[in-house]
Design an enzyme around this catalytic site. Structure first.
Site, mmCIF file in Angstrom:
data_model
loop_
_atom_site.group_PDB
_atom_site.id
_atom_site.type_symbol
_atom_site.label_atom_id
_atom_site.label_comp_id
_atom_site.label_asym_id
_atom_site.label_seq_id
_atom_site.Cartn_x
_atom_site.Cartn_y
_atom_site.Cartn_z
ATOM 1 N N HIS A 130 -4.969 16.058 -2.849
ATOM 2 C CA HIS A 130 -5.197 15.997 -1.405
ATOM 3 C C HIS A 130 -4.123 15.182 -0.683
ATOM 4 O O HIS A 130 -3.644 14.167 -1.161
ATOM 5 C CB HIS A 130 -6.591 15.450 -1.082
ATOM 6 N N ASN A 131 -3.728 15.690 0.471
ATOM 7 C CA ASN A 131 -2.794 15.039 1.385
ATOM 8 C C ASN A 131 -1.367 14.924 0.849
ATOM 9 O O ASN A 131 -0.546 14.187 1.396
ATOM 10 C CB ASN A 131 -3.299 13.651 1.804
#
Length: 231
Positions: A130-131
């Site tokens: 994520h991210n």
């Protein structure tokens, strides 16, 4: 919203508010969830799953059994030591001309977006957490794992089975040898190797000594014996 010349294979599912650009090809047994956008001339092979709100650009290729937009690995321990799930409410943005190999996974952001920029090429079995942000025209070979919130620059070449910790920055034009483990940020133009990874030239020099370590130990023991004999 399905544009001209779109092909959708058998047993594929298209959710609500999906936008498919012209000449998109979706093979059999693909799942496209709600609010997804796929740009023109992109190809989605059998078994791919695209989660809600993912955005896929034009001229992209996603190979079989890859998953786009699954939840990021976000948990926090409570007072009892049990792990509670942190909601993952961001999305994935894949820009134009990206190719993603078979059985790769790109996690949605906790907040904001996980971003795969234009021209990126991912091999099979690559995990993007994520991210993460991957810069333009970077290539990542098979079985790499990129931990959350790491930023990778443009035109990087990352060998197979490389692992990266989270929250670091990899500069532009970086080359990382296969099986390296990257624990800290890397400057532009670096060539690194090893676990933990450091400059390739320094690694190769160090490896010569490591390979001869047994000889070095024996030499030190012989010197100690000579020194003891003088005493």
């Amino acid at each position: 919203n399905i544009s001209k010349n779109v092909s959708i294979g058998d047993y594929s599912i298209i959710g609500e508010n999906v936008v498919l650009g012209e000449n998109v090809i979706i093979f059999n047994n693909v799942t496209i969830n709600n609010d997804v956008t796929i740009g023109s001339n992109s190809i989605i092979y059998s078994g791919v799953v695209v989660y809600n709100k993912s955005q896929i650009g034009s001229n992209c290729i996603i190979h079989s059994n890859s998953v786009i937009g699954s939840d990021g690995f976000g948990f926090v321990p409570d007072s009892s030591g049990n792990f509670q799930k942190v909601p993952q409410i961001g999305n994935v943005i894949i820009k134009d001309d990206v190719e993603i190999g078979a059985s790769s996974t790109i996690d949605r952001a906790t907040l904001g977006s996980t971003i795969i920029n234009k021209g990126v090429k991912l091999d099979n079995l690559v995990q993007i957490a994520h991210n993460v942000v991957v810069g333009e025209n970077t290539v990542i070979a098979a079985q790499c794992g990129i931990a959350g919130s790491t930023k990778i620059g443009k035109n990087c070449q990352i060998g197979g089975q490389v692992g990266m910790v989270g929250h670091i920055t990899i500069g532009d034009n970086v080359k990382i040898n296969g099986k390296s483990c990257v624990f800290k940020s890397v400057k532009d133009g670096s060539v690194i190797k090893g676990s933990p990874a450091f400059q390739e030239k320094d690694f190769n020099k160090s490896y010569v000594h490591f390979r001869n370590l047994d000889k070095h130990v024996k030499d030190i023991e012989n010197l100690k014996k000579k020194n003891d004999s003088f005493n």
